[in-house]
Each structure stands twice: as C-alpha cells, then as structure tokens.
Write a protein that holds these residues in place. Structure first.
Motif, mmCIF file in Angstrom:
data_model
loop_
_atom_site.group_PDB
_atom_site.id
_atom_site.type_symbol
_atom_site.label_atom_id
_atom_site.label_comp_id
_atom_site.label_asym_id
_atom_site.label_seq_id
_atom_site.Cartn_x
_atom_site.Cartn_y
_atom_site.Cartn_z
ATOM 1 N N PHE A 78 -103.200 -30.926 -95.483
ATOM 2 C CA PHE A 78 -101.779 -31.251 -95.614
ATOM 3 C C PHE A 78 -101.492 -32.733 -95.369
ATOM 4 C CE2 PHE A 78 -101.447 -26.616 -95.060
ATOM 5 C CZ PHE A 78 -100.706 -26.346 -96.198
ATOM 6 N N CYS A 79 -102.241 -33.343 -94.489
ATOM 7 C CA CYS A 79 -102.044 -34.777 -94.267
ATOM 8 C C CYS A 79 -102.355 -35.559 -95.538
ATOM 9 C CB CYS A 79 -102.929 -35.254 -93.114
ATOM 10 S SG CYS A 79 -102.749 -37.023 -92.760
ATOM 11 N N GLN A 80 -103.466 -35.227 -96.200
ATOM 12 C CA GLN A 80 -103.828 -35.937 -97.426
ATOM 13 C C GLN A 80 -102.842 -35.644 -98.549
ATOM 14 O OE1 GLN A 80 -107.998 -34.976 -97.983
ATOM 15 N NE2 GLN A 80 -108.600 -36.803 -96.833
ATOM 16 N N LYS A 81 -102.332 -34.421 -98.598
ATOM 17 C CA LYS A 81 -101.322 -34.074 -99.602
ATOM 18 C C LYS A 81 -100.050 -34.891 -99.368
ATOM 19 C CE LYS A 81 -99.411 -29.988 -101.733
ATOM 20 N NZ LYS A 81 -100.028 -28.786 -102.228
ATOM 21 N N CYS A 82 -99.640 -34.988 -98.114
ATOM 22 C CA CYS A 82 -98.434 -35.748 -97.772
ATOM 23 C C CYS A 82 -98.649 -37.242 -98.007
ATOM 24 C CB CYS A 82 -98.053 -35.505 -96.315
ATOM 25 S SG CYS A 82 -97.548 -33.800 -95.985
ATOM 26 N N CYS A 83 -99.827 -37.736 -97.659
ATOM 27 C CA CYS A 83 -100.128 -39.158 -97.854
ATOM 28 C C CYS A 83 -100.144 -39.509 -99.337
ATOM 29 C CB CYS A 83 -101.463 -39.505 -97.207
ATOM 30 S SG CYS A 83 -101.906 -41.243 -97.351
ATOM 31 N N ALA A 84 -100.685 -38.614 -100.158
ATOM 32 C CA ALA A 84 -100.719 -38.872 -101.600
ATOM 33 C C ALA A 84 -99.309 -38.984 -102.173
ATOM 34 C CB ALA A 84 -101.497 -37.777 -102.311
ATOM 35 N N LYS A 85 -98.385 -38.200 -101.618
ATOM 36 C CA LYS A 85 -97.010 -38.242 -102.106
ATOM 37 C C LYS A 85 -96.242 -39.426 -101.524
ATOM 38 C CE LYS A 85 -92.634 -35.781 -102.152
ATOM 39 N NZ LYS A 85 -91.860 -34.671 -101.636
#
Length: 116
Positions: A78-85
């Motif tokens: 989820f951190c990487q998903k949020c960072c990508a956005k």
C-alpha cells in the motif's frame, strides 16, 4: 604639455576607478535568496511534499516507512501504491501524514486510511 597629459591620465584613471567601483557595488548589493521554510521537526522537505519524488524512489522510501511494522508485505504494497499516486511518502515510520495530503486523504471503501 606633459602636465596636461598627466592630468588627462589621472582623470581617465579616476573615471575607470569610479566605473569599476560602481559595477562592483551593484554586484555585491544583490539581494540574498530568502531561506526556504522547513517543516517542523528534523525532516528534510525532499520526498515528503506532494509530487517531489520520482516513481523509482518509492521503494526505498517505503522500505524506511514500513521498517518497524509487523505487517511488512501489506505495508509495502500500500505504501508503494500510495507513493506511485502521490509521489511523496511522509517522513518517519509512523504518522507525519500532514506533510503529504494526498497520502493522508486517500481512503479505503470503508473510510479508513489507505496509506500506511
């Protein structure tokens, strides 16, 4: 005649000196850049403000963010998903989400925080 030449030479040297000192004063009197505001705490602003990261920089930031959790895989996902956005990750291992509003405001369907 020699006296006129030396007076002209002195006048020319004086004019050159005045012009050089005036140009020098103009250069040294330029305003200094204003200091950039820092967020409270000891955190640098790079990577924690919205849009300040490149996508390839998300993994190391999320590794640091999720380093103290017992649930590393979901945290990293989820951190990487949020960072990508959002292209930012809050500093530290917990909290500090006020530095990255996109990261803070992204919610799950149930209304809970999506980003760790």
């Amino acid at each position: 005649m020699a006296k006129n030449c030396s007076i002209n030479l002195i006048i020319h040297l004086l004019v050159i000196f005045l012009l050089l000192s005036r140009n020098h004063a103009m250069v040294t009197e330029s305003p200094s850049p204003s200091p950039q505001p820092q967020p409270s705490g000891n955190f640098p602003t790079y990577g924690i403000t919205p849009g300040s990261l490149h996508p390839q920089e998300c993994a190391p930031r999320c590794t640091n963010r999720c380093s103290k959790t017992a649930f590393k895989k979901p945290c990293m996902f989820f951190c990487q998903k949020c960072c990508a956005k959002c292209l930012c990750v809050p500093p530290g291992t917990y909290g500090n989400k006020q530095f990255c509003p996109c990261y803070n405001n992204w919610k799950t369907k149930r209304g809970g925080p999506k980003c760790p």
